[in-house]
Design an enzyme around this catalytic site. Structure first.
Site, short mmCIF file in Angstrom:
data_model
loop_
_atom_site.label_atom_id
_atom_site.label_comp_id
_atom_site.label_asym_id
_atom_site.label_seq_id
_atom_site.Cartn_x
_atom_site.Cartn_y
_atom_site.Cartn_z
N GLU A 1 9.59 -10.10 8.33
CA GLU A 1 8.67 -10.94 7.54
C GLU A 1 8.75 -10.48 6.09
O GLU A 1 8.52 -9.31 5.78
CB GLU A 1 7.22 -10.78 8.06
CG GLU A 1 6.21 -11.52 7.21
CD GLU A 1 4.75 -11.22 7.59
OE1 GLU A 1 4.49 -10.80 8.74
OE2 GLU A 1 3.89 -11.39 6.71
N ARG B 1 4.53 -12.13 -2.32
CA ARG B 1 3.44 -11.54 -3.10
C ARG B 1 3.80 -11.27 -4.54
O ARG B 1 3.05 -10.64 -5.26
CB ARG B 1 2.97 -10.24 -2.44
CG ARG B 1 2.34 -10.51 -1.11
CD ARG B 1 1.66 -9.32 -0.52
NE ARG B 1 1.33 -9.61 0.86
CZ ARG B 1 0.96 -8.73 1.76
NH1 ARG B 1 0.85 -7.46 1.43
NH2 ARG B 1 0.69 -9.09 2.98
N THR C 1 2.65 -14.17 3.94
CA THR C 1 1.68 -14.45 2.88
C THR C 1 1.85 -15.87 2.35
O THR C 1 1.77 -16.12 1.14
CB THR C 1 1.74 -13.42 1.72
OG1 THR C 1 2.04 -12.13 2.24
CG2 THR C 1 0.40 -13.31 1.01
N LYS D 1 -0.97 -14.44 14.41
CA LYS D 1 -0.99 -13.09 13.85
C LYS D 1 -2.44 -12.63 13.98
O LYS D 1 -3.35 -13.39 13.66
CB LYS D 1 -0.58 -13.17 12.38
CG LYS D 1 -0.82 -11.92 11.57
CD LYS D 1 -0.15 -12.07 10.20
CE LYS D 1 -0.54 -10.94 9.27
NZ LYS D 1 0.44 -10.74 8.20
C1 3PG Z 1 0.60 -7.94 6.25
O1 3PG Z 1 0.69 -8.64 5.29
O2 3PG Z 1 0.90 -8.33 7.37
C2 3PG Z 1 0.03 -6.59 6.08
O3 3PG Z 1 -0.18 -6.29 4.75
C3 3PG Z 1 0.86 -5.53 6.70
O4 3PG Z 1 -0.04 -4.57 7.05
P1 3PG Z 1 0.27 -3.01 6.87
O5 3PG Z 1 0.75 -2.84 5.46
O6 3PG Z 1 -1.04 -2.32 7.13
O7 3PG Z 1 1.33 -2.67 7.89
#
Ligand code: 3PG
Length: 212
Positions: free
Chosen positions: A45, A49, A73, A133
């Site tokens: 993924e 951002r 995102t 998710k």
């Molecule tokens: C995401 O966008 O899925 C999260 O920011 C990932 O979470 P983590 O950085 O706590 O693994």
């Protein structure tokens, strides 16, 4: 289950851990795609951002066509349309909105919207989705909450993400409604800043040692 939802399930089933990667540059993104691919990772993924994320996503799709690279995102319908046209294998959002679900269905793009409550899950299921998710997993209730969802929502499957580590991943992976977990612990800012490809490769390979 729609064709796109069924493809989302297939993608989730290919992964134990989906690395969540925020690109710092195009060159870095190409390296990360290659390193993860040769370490056995099949699904990534890429979070949208920052300003270069779209171009980084495109470059990763081009250099590693054998793995499923999704856009994370995704918070606007325009982003949904753009990543679908770009050839992303799937899209991920931190939350769930009817307009984003409709946009994913219009684009016939496998989609993993974020949910953290029973009501959000029910809203997604009303649109015919079964893959979600669970975000932010650790903060929103962890494995105990997902385990509780398996009773009333037996058709829904999850990729929990948010606050998960190599150590806590098995607590989620052993649940019957969890197909994989997501996490940014492989491509940490520290490793990326040092171009520590070996560290990323070691972290990816460590996934094979998980017992659950
Ligand atoms: C995401 O966008 O899925 C999260 O920011 C990932 O979470 P983590 O950085 O706590 O693994």
């Amino acid at each position: 289950m729609s064709d796109a939802d069924s493809r989302m399930r297939d993608i989730m089933s290919r992964a134990t851990v989906i690395p969540v990667y925020t690109p710092g540059s195009i060159e870095e993104a190409i390296q990360v795609a290659r390193v993860l691919a040769r370490s056995g990772i099949e699904v990534i993924e890429v979070t949208l951002r920052n300003g270069i994320a779209m171009d980084a996503l495109k470059a990763m799709i081009e250099v590693t066509p054998g793995i499923a690279i999704g856009a994370g995102t995704v918070v606007t319908t325009r982003q949904m349309e753009t990543v679908a046209a770009m050839g992303a294998a799937f899209a991920v959002s931190p939350g769930t909105t009817p307009s984003l679900i409709s946009a994913s269905q219009h684009a016939n793009l496998p989609y993993l919207p974020g949910i953290a409550t029973a009501s959000e899950l029910m809203q997604g299921m009303q649109f015919g989705l079964s893959c979600f998710k669970f975000f932010p997993a650790a903060q929103a209730g962890g494995p105990a909450l997902l385990s509780a969802f398996s009773g009333p929502f037996s058709d829904a499957v999850f990729c929990p993400t948010g606050g998960i580590t190599l150590k806590t991943a098995p607590d989620y992976l052993r649940l019957k409604n969890v197909l994989c977990v997501g996490g940014s612990w492989l491509t940490t800012p520290e490793r990326l800043a040092k171009s520590d490809w070996q560290g990323i490769e070691d972290a990816a390979k460590a996934i094979n040692t998980l017992v659950y």
